[in-house]
Design a protein around this motif. Sequence first.
Motif, PDB file in Angstrom:
ATOM      1  N   ILE A  37       1.304  -0.989   0.039  1.00 28.11           N
ATOM      2  CA  ILE A  37      -0.161   0.073   0.178  1.00 28.11           C
ATOM      3  C   ILE A  37       0.946   1.267   0.231  1.00 28.11           C
ATOM      4  CG2 ILE A  37      -0.355  -0.101   2.365  1.00 28.11           C
ATOM      5  CD1 ILE A  37      -2.686   1.214   0.548  1.00 28.11           C
ATOM      6  N   ARG A  38       0.881   2.439  -0.271  1.00 27.32           N
ATOM      7  CA  ARG A  38       1.449   3.471  -1.050  1.00 27.32           C
ATOM      8  C   ARG A  38      -0.088   4.979  -0.336  1.00 27.32           C
ATOM      9  NH1 ARG A  38       3.265   3.218  -6.901  1.00 27.32           N
ATOM     10  NH2 ARG A  38       4.225   1.509  -7.120  1.00 27.32           N
ATOM     11  N   VAL A  39       1.238   5.495   0.488  1.00 29.79           N
ATOM     12  CA  VAL A  39       0.074   6.261   1.233  1.00 29.79           C
ATOM     13  C   VAL A  39      -0.228   7.254   0.390  1.00 29.79           C
ATOM     14  CG1 VAL A  39      -0.038   8.316   2.662  1.00 29.79           C
ATOM     15  CG2 VAL A  39       1.027   5.915   3.408  1.00 29.79           C
ATOM     16  N   VAL A  40       0.947   7.879  -1.056  1.00 30.45           N
ATOM     17  CA  VAL A  40       0.747   9.105  -1.536  1.00 30.45           C
ATOM     18  C   VAL A  40      -0.338   8.395  -2.218  1.00 30.45           C
ATOM     19  CG1 VAL A  40       2.366   7.685  -2.864  1.00 30.45           C
ATOM     20  CG2 VAL A  40       1.805  10.283  -3.830  1.00 30.45           C
ATOM     21  N   ALA A  41      -0.758   6.954  -2.320  1.00 28.31           N
ATOM     22  CA  ALA A  41      -1.329   6.576  -3.795  1.00 28.31           C
ATOM     23  C   ALA A  41      -3.212   7.250  -2.749  1.00 28.31           C
ATOM     24  CB  ALA A  41      -1.898   5.714  -3.869  1.00 28.31           C
ATOM     25  N   ALA A  42      -3.011   7.241  -1.402  1.00 28.77           N
ATOM     26  CA  ALA A  42      -4.877   7.407  -1.189  1.00 28.77           C
ATOM     27  C   ALA A  42      -5.280   8.556  -0.970  1.00 28.77           C
ATOM     28  CB  ALA A  42      -3.992   7.261   0.427  1.00 28.77           C
ATOM     29  N   SER A  43      -5.156   9.408  -1.661  1.00 32.24           N
ATOM     30  CA  SER A  43      -5.556  10.602  -2.457  1.00 32.24           C
ATOM     31  C   SER A  43      -6.554  10.358  -3.561  1.00 32.24           C
ATOM     32  CB  SER A  43      -4.701  11.705  -2.094  1.00 32.24           C
ATOM     33  OG  SER A  43      -2.980  12.091  -3.250  1.00 32.24           O
ATOM     34  N   ILE A  44      -5.484   9.665  -3.629  1.00 33.15           N
ATOM     35  CA  ILE A  44      -6.240   9.014  -5.228  1.00 33.15           C
ATOM     36  C   ILE A  44      -7.184   8.454  -4.977  1.00 33.15           C
ATOM     37  CG2 ILE A  44      -4.938   9.150  -7.809  1.00 33.15           C
ATOM     38  CD1 ILE A  44      -3.000  10.476  -7.564  1.00 33.15           C
TER      39      ILE A  44
ATOM     40  N   MET B 156      -7.703  10.135   4.826  1.00 35.49           N
ATOM     41  CA  MET B 156      -9.183  10.626   3.681  1.00 35.49           C
ATOM     42  C   MET B 156     -10.602  10.143   3.650  1.00 35.49           C
ATOM     43  SD  MET B 156      -8.032  10.117  -0.436  1.00 35.49           S
ATOM     44  CE  MET B 156      -9.468  11.558  -1.962  1.00 35.49           C
ATOM     45  N   TRP B 157     -10.292   8.843   3.515  1.00 32.90           N
ATOM     46  CA  TRP B 157     -11.603   7.736   4.001  1.00 32.90           C
ATOM     47  C   TRP B 157     -12.328   7.510   5.166  1.00 32.90           C
ATOM     48  CZ3 TRP B 157     -13.240   7.616  -0.535  1.00 32.90           C
ATOM     49  CH2 TRP B 157     -12.562   7.458  -1.892  1.00 32.90           C
ATOM     50  N   GLY B 158     -11.505   8.020   6.499  1.00 31.52           N
ATOM     51  CA  GLY B 158     -12.342   7.017   8.000  1.00 31.52           C
ATOM     52  C   GLY B 158     -13.753   8.221   8.157  1.00 31.52           C
ATOM     53  N   ARG B 159     -14.735   7.891   8.449  1.00 28.56           N
ATOM     54  CA  ARG B 159     -15.651   8.639   9.185  1.00 28.56           C
ATOM     55  C   ARG B 159     -15.859   7.955  10.476  1.00 28.56           C
ATOM     56  NH1 ARG B 159     -13.421  10.847   5.381  1.00 28.56           N
ATOM     57  NH2 ARG B 159     -15.302  11.372   3.881  1.00 28.56           N
ATOM     58  N   ASP B 160     -17.086   9.340  11.504  1.00 33.86           N
ATOM     59  CA  ASP B 160     -17.221   8.049  12.688  1.00 33.86           C
ATOM     60  C   ASP B 160     -18.738   7.706  12.006  1.00 33.86           C
ATOM     61  OD1 ASP B 160     -18.436   7.510  15.361  1.00 33.86           O
ATOM     62  OD2 ASP B 160     -18.531   9.859  15.470  1.00 33.86           O
ATOM     63  N   ALA B 161     -18.358   6.784  11.358  1.00 37.43           N
ATOM     64  CA  ALA B 161     -19.446   6.107  11.045  1.00 37.43           C
ATOM     65  C   ALA B 161     -20.940   5.575  12.356  1.00 37.43           C
ATOM     66  CB  ALA B 161     -19.500   5.180  10.374  1.00 37.43           C
ATOM     67  N   ASP B 162     -20.587   5.078  13.302  1.00 36.94           N
ATOM     68  CA  ASP B 162     -20.627   4.571  14.793  1.00 36.94           C
ATOM     69  C   ASP B 162     -21.464   5.382  15.122  1.00 36.94           C
ATOM     70  OD1 ASP B 162     -18.726   4.967  16.119  1.00 36.94           O
ATOM     71  OD2 ASP B 162     -17.858   3.582  15.761  1.00 36.94           O
ATOM     72  N   GLY B 163     -20.936   6.894  15.181  1.00 31.07           N
ATOM     73  CA  GLY B 163     -21.869   8.648  15.912  1.00 31.07           C
ATOM     74  C   GLY B 163     -20.652   7.950  17.723  1.00 31.07           C
ATOM     75  N   ASN B 164     -19.742   7.582  17.809  1.00 28.19           N
ATOM     76  CA  ASN B 164     -19.744   7.337  19.123  1.00 28.19           C
ATOM     77  C   ASN B 164     -18.877   7.939  19.193  1.00 28.19           C
ATOM     78  OD1 ASN B 164     -17.349   6.586  17.898  1.00 28.19           O
ATOM     79  ND2 ASN B 164     -16.478   5.025  18.802  1.00 28.19           N
ATOM     80  N   GLY B 165     -18.671   9.251  18.565  1.00 23.86           N
ATOM     81  CA  GLY B 165     -17.416  10.669  19.191  1.00 23.86           C
ATOM     82  C   GLY B 165     -16.111  10.156  18.569  1.00 23.86           C
ATOM     83  N   GLU B 166     -15.804   9.653  18.623  1.00 23.07           N
ATOM     84  CA  GLU B 166     -14.250   8.854  18.020  1.00 23.07           C
ATOM     85  C   GLU B 166     -13.871   8.428  16.166  1.00 23.07           C
ATOM     86  OE1 GLU B 166     -10.368   6.502  19.245  1.00 23.07           O
ATOM     87  OE2 GLU B 166     -12.773   6.567  20.264  1.00 23.07           O
ATOM     88  N   THR B 167     -13.283   8.926  15.761  1.00 23.77           N
ATOM     89  CA  THR B 167     -12.873   8.334  14.175  1.00 23.77           C
ATOM     90  C   THR B 167     -11.806   7.051  13.970  1.00 23.77           C
ATOM     91  OG1 THR B 167     -13.901  10.072  13.148  1.00 23.77           O
ATOM     92  CG2 THR B 167     -12.621   8.287  11.903  1.00 23.77           C
ATOM     93  N   SER B 168     -11.874   6.041  14.316  1.00 25.53           N
ATOM     94  CA  SER B 168     -11.098   4.973  14.243  1.00 25.53           C
ATOM     95  C   SER B 168     -10.985   4.210  13.163  1.00 25.53           C
ATOM     96  CB  SER B 168     -11.554   4.982  16.016  1.00 25.53           C
ATOM     97  OG  SER B 168     -10.337   3.393  15.954  1.00 25.53           O
ATOM     98  N   PRO B 169      -9.802   3.553  13.073  1.00 28.05           N
ATOM     99  CA  PRO B 169      -9.983   1.862  12.238  1.00 28.05           C
ATOM    100  C   PRO B 169      -9.897   1.031  12.762  1.00 28.05           C
ATOM    101  CG  PRO B 169      -7.870   3.068  12.417  1.00 28.05           C
ATOM    102  CD  PRO B 169      -8.417   4.046  13.445  1.00 28.05           C
ATOM    103  N   TRP B 170     -10.037   1.012  13.829  1.00 22.24           N
ATOM    104  CA  TRP B 170     -10.410  -0.466  15.194  1.00 22.24           C
ATOM    105  C   TRP B 170     -11.987   0.015  15.734  1.00 22.24           C
ATOM    106  CZ3 TRP B 170      -6.349  -2.915  15.564  1.00 22.24           C
ATOM    107  CH2 TRP B 170      -4.534  -2.136  15.455  1.00 22.24           C
ATOM    108  N   ASP B 171     -12.556   0.982  14.763  1.00 22.95           N
ATOM    109  CA  ASP B 171     -14.155   0.787  15.155  1.00 22.95           C
ATOM    110  C   ASP B 171     -14.589  -0.120  14.232  1.00 22.95           C
ATOM    111  OD1 ASP B 171     -14.182   1.864  17.629  1.00 22.95           O
ATOM    112  OD2 ASP B 171     -14.652   3.943  17.025  1.00 22.95           O
ATOM    113  N   ILE B 172     -15.764  -1.367  13.919  1.00 24.84           N
ATOM    114  CA  ILE B 172     -15.955  -1.858  12.679  1.00 24.84           C
ATOM    115  C   ILE B 172     -16.657  -1.035  12.281  1.00 24.84           C
ATOM    116  CG2 ILE B 172     -17.570  -3.625  12.717  1.00 24.84           C
ATOM    117  CD1 ILE B 172     -16.600  -5.161  15.528  1.00 24.84           C
ATOM    118  N   GLY B 173     -18.011  -0.173  12.962  1.00 24.06           N
ATOM    119  CA  GLY B 173     -19.199   0.681  11.892  1.00 24.06           C
ATOM    120  C   GLY B 173     -17.900   1.815  11.098  1.00 24.06           C
ATOM    121  N   ASP B 174     -17.249   2.397  11.579  1.00 24.61           N
ATOM    122  CA  ASP B 174     -15.736   3.360  10.828  1.00 24.61           C
ATOM    123  C   ASP B 174     -15.494   2.608   9.353  1.00 24.61           C
ATOM    124  OD1 ASP B 174     -16.898   4.953  12.768  1.00 24.61           O
ATOM    125  OD2 ASP B 174     -15.221   4.906  13.819  1.00 24.61           O
ATOM    126  N   ALA B 175     -14.676   1.909  10.265  1.00 25.71           N
ATOM    127  CA  ALA B 175     -13.627   0.780   9.301  1.00 25.71           C
ATOM    128  C   ALA B 175     -14.390  -0.089   8.539  1.00 25.71           C
ATOM    129  CB  ALA B 175     -12.794  -0.305   9.727  1.00 25.71           C
TER     130      ALA B 175
END
Length: 350
Positions: free
Chosen positions: A5-12, A108-127
């Motif tokens: 995975i390339r971080v530079v490709a994340a924006s694109i 770039m892609w993370g959002r607080d999808a589960d509404g718990n006040g935190e945007t985390s790649p470890w939260d199932i809903g957010d991820a």
Amino acid sequence: MKVLIRVVAASIALFLVAIIGLMAMVLADGDAEATEISDGGGGLRGVPAEFRPWILKASKACKEPELTPALLAAQLYRESKFETSKEKATSPAGAQGPAQFMPGTWAMWGRDADGNGETSPWDIGDAVMAQGRMMCSLLKQAKSSGYAGDVRALALAGYNAGWDAVQDAQGVPHFKETQDYVKIILSTMPKFKGPGLVQISGSGDGPNAVRKAATRVGTPYSYGGGGPQGPSTGFCDGRNGYLNGRCAATSTVGFDCSSLVQYAYWPDLKLPRTAAAQYGATSNHAVSRQDLKVGDLLFWSHGDSGSIYHVAMYAGDGNVLQAPRTGKNVDIAPLTSAMPAADYYGATRP
């Protein structure tokens, strides 16, 4: 989205449909209303209950028809095997969570999808929702690129190696990891395809346990595997766990009969681990075959209670939900043929 995975490709997940028709006739207590679980039409099975609603939601949110629940599930399984702990779901390259996002990509892609006040790649809903957004965008790019090949393969390659790599190759890059990533996900999608609608009537511990276990239909049998947290590899004991002369349990992630029952009722009811122990823990609530209700436990034995070798859950309308044996998957089968009729020992109500 691991090493390359390339971080530079994340924006694109015709048989299961028939099964679900039978489950719709499950007997209910009193005037309990039916509970429906819609999966958006794409079908899904064999995923942890906590991932299911988010996978369905992510698929539904994307207007690209190729982003099916089964594709998202197969991708999550490849990325992390649905693991959520930091110990098991952190790659050597630093990718994090069940969808394995690099920090730059997550920004770039993370959002607080589960509404718990935190945007985390470890939260199932957010991820999962972030995975869906990124895959949806990549599918659009794949379609507009004009590159030959399956647009799903191109999108998956972009998720794994970065869209720049796909552009450079004008197709799926020749990196072995990316090639394997794409092939494995597309080939394992069928195991996650399921019916379009599940309907189970009734409320309470029994029906709720059956609903939870039904999300695991299609999961492989693994002797000694599985538990309250979900499927896992098992073991062989000299007699059980073998397939075609080799020990299959140690390399198969799944459930055996009693771990599936334990998983279904946990944590509201913490049943013991083995079929014989589960009978011992519930035998004071014996149920006749004529009075079975959804969620009742059924046992088979080679003789007395000390020789019980199999447990299943009553799913209504003369059917049971079970993890049958090595080489088979969690399924729903007629009570009359689930196991040898002469071995039927009795039923209990947890």
